[in-house]
Design an enzyme around this catalytic site. Structure first.
Site, PDB file in Angstrom:
ATOM      1  N   ASN A 184       0.780  -1.161   0.094  1.00 23.18           N
ATOM      2  CA  ASN A 184      -0.044   0.066  -0.085  1.00 23.18           C
ATOM      3  C   ASN A 184       0.848   1.407  -0.017  1.00 23.18           C
ATOM      4  OD1 ASN A 184       0.630   0.732   2.884  1.00 23.18           O
ATOM      5  ND2 ASN A 184      -0.372  -1.105   3.190  1.00 23.18           N
TER       6      ASN A 184
ATOM      7  N   ALA B  94       1.611   1.193  11.717  1.00 21.17           N
ATOM      8  CA  ALA B  94       1.905   0.442  10.483  1.00 21.17           C
ATOM      9  C   ALA B  94       0.558   0.329   9.730  1.00 21.17           C
ATOM     10  CB  ALA B  94       2.579  -0.924  10.559  1.00 21.17           C
TER      11      ALA B  94
ATOM     12  N   PHE C 205      -4.049   3.236  14.751  1.00 21.76           N
ATOM     13  CA  PHE C 205      -4.254   4.186  13.868  1.00 21.76           C
ATOM     14  C   PHE C 205      -5.566   3.827  12.758  1.00 21.76           C
ATOM     15  CE2 PHE C 205      -1.585   7.953  13.143  1.00 21.76           C
ATOM     16  CZ  PHE C 205      -0.944   7.905  14.666  1.00 21.76           C
TER      17      PHE C 205
END
Ligand code: C5P
Length: 420
Positions: A211, A276, A324
């Site tokens: 990604n 991450a 996150f």
């Protein structure tokens, strides 16, 4: 010590003093320490050293004028003030100190100082009589009372032939104090584990699924945590970034490797921050040889990767966990769902993708909404280094209370409620 200056944005103000030539050495040393430097010169400073010198040393155009339409469009006083992590004025002349004390904004440097809400330090340099004059001393007291940091001046022989207090401090001394500004001590003695960057899931020996994560946010948080006094271990997927100074960086490639590496570190961890962008799936059977192109469609079977953050919270509930949530829509509501599902202490939500991508992946800027079960705080769009320090400040504030509450509820479970 000077490693704290790595990746910092420093605005260096240079004012009219014979010591202005020493500012060239300050720029050189700041660059060596890894800072990015933008120099703002007063008109008087240009009488001592040419802007060209600072442009060559800083690698950036020198800023000279307040009312310069071109400069204002590119980086005017407000954007310079916003860009800065700290403002250092060295050398600071008696006249500049007087103007700073008054809160003037009729030249670029004083306007930047007035517009900035970051640490501001001045390193005075002037004749010893001018320094000891009551006017200067009153200005200095006034500046100190506003929280402006004072580096020097030193005692010794002066360019004018006199001896006394008024010499500019040596560049190394100035930078050592500037580096201190970035050490908060808020996480002193704590061990922080981070994941950052993307993971790569191989398809065959030459191809992979991945990604757009650049790792910039995670690396900035690792540095901010180290500056706050934590012992930091950073487990990083493949990124094009240098490891932050004073951080133990362990490189991994796949989600499974990241997971194993994280698990090995858990017993040495107080706070886990998962930045991450872990690939949710991996190719079930990686082809041993390069897959040959045919005219038929190709189907890859994918298997679910472990949810590293979720597993950490389950295996080690005593670790304070921050996750996150990068979302393209419904950012905060989805972050709240993740907060609950993963049972973590904080989720930092950020918007990624879309035409108006002002932050997120690859960008140098970001804005975050920190969601905890009790609160929601939005950190406005700013360089990732700044956002990282703000996030660490919030974590450092809520960690002790969380720990205390956890301990108290564990005691209630063991011994029952104490009598009122
Ligand atoms: O919704 P998602 O599971 O992707 O949540 C994102 C958060 O979980 C991020 O903090 C990310 O680092 C973490 N995560 C993880 N392992 C995964 C997927 C996500 O640690 N396999």
């Amino acid at each position: 010590m000077l490693e704290r200056l790595a990746n910092k944005h420093i605005v260096l103000g240079v004012t009219g003093s014979i010591a202005a030539y020493k500012a060239a050495d300050i720029v050189r040393r700041l660059r060596e320490a890894g800072s990015e430097v933008r120099v703002v010169m007063t008109r008087a400073a240009t009488e001592f050293v040419t802007p060209m010198t600072f442009q060559a040393l800083s690698g950036n155009p020198v800023h000279l004028h307040l009312l310069d339409a071109q400069a204002e469009a590119a980086m005017g006083h407000i954007s310079l003030a916003r860009w800065a992590d700290a403002i250092l004025v060295a050398p600071a002349s008696a006249d500049f100190l007087a103007r700073l004390r008054q809160g003037r904004a009729d030249d670029l440097l004083s306007a930047v100082c007035l517009a900035g809400d970051v640490p501001l330090a001045v390193a005075p340099a002037m004749n010893q009589r001018m320094w000891s004059d009551r006017a200067t001393q009153e200005n200095i007291q006034g500046l100190k009372s506003r929280g402006i940091l004072l580096f020097g001046p030193e005692d010794g022989s002066q360019a004018c032939g006199e001896t006394g207090v008024g010499r500019l401090q040596e560049p190394l001394q100035i930078l050592t104090q500037l580096a201190e500004v970035f050490s908060s001590g808020a996480l002193d003695g704590l061990r922080v584990l981070l994941t950052a960057g993307p993971t790569r899931e191989p398809i065959d020996p030459v191809r992979y699924i991945s990604n757009h994560s650049s790792g910039k946010m995670g690396y900035a948080i690792a540095q901010a945590a180290a500056e706050a006094g934590a012992r930091v271990t950073l487990i990083s997927g493949p990124v094009a970034l240098s490891p932050p100074p004073s951080v133990l960086t362990l490189p991994v490639v796949t989600a499974l490797q990241m997971f194993e590496c994280v698990v090995q570190q858990l017993k040495h961890t107080d706070i886990f921050i998962a930045t991450a962008a872990v690939a949710d799936y991996r190719v079930t059977e990686v082809a041993p040889q390069k897959i040959k192109k045919t005219s038929a469609p190709l189907t890859l079977q994918l298997s679910l990767n472990p949810d590293i953050l979720g597993q950490v919270k389950q295996q080690a509930p005593h670790i304070y966990c921050v996750g996150f949530a990068a979302e393209t829509e419904q950012v905060v509501p989805r972050a709240r769902i993740k907060l609950q599902q993963k049972g973590v202490e904080m989720i930092a939500a950020n918007q990624v993708g879309g035409e108006n991508n002002l932050g997120g992946f690859s960008s140098d800027n970001n804005s975050l909404t920190l969601c905890t079960p009790e609160s929601e705080v939005t950190l406005a769009l700013a360089p990732k280094a700044k956002i990282a320090r703000e996030l660490i400040t919030h974590v450092a504030r809520s960690y002790p209370l969380w720990r205390q509450t956890r301990k108290a509820s564990a005691q209630i479970l063991r011994f029952g409620k104490p009598p009122l």
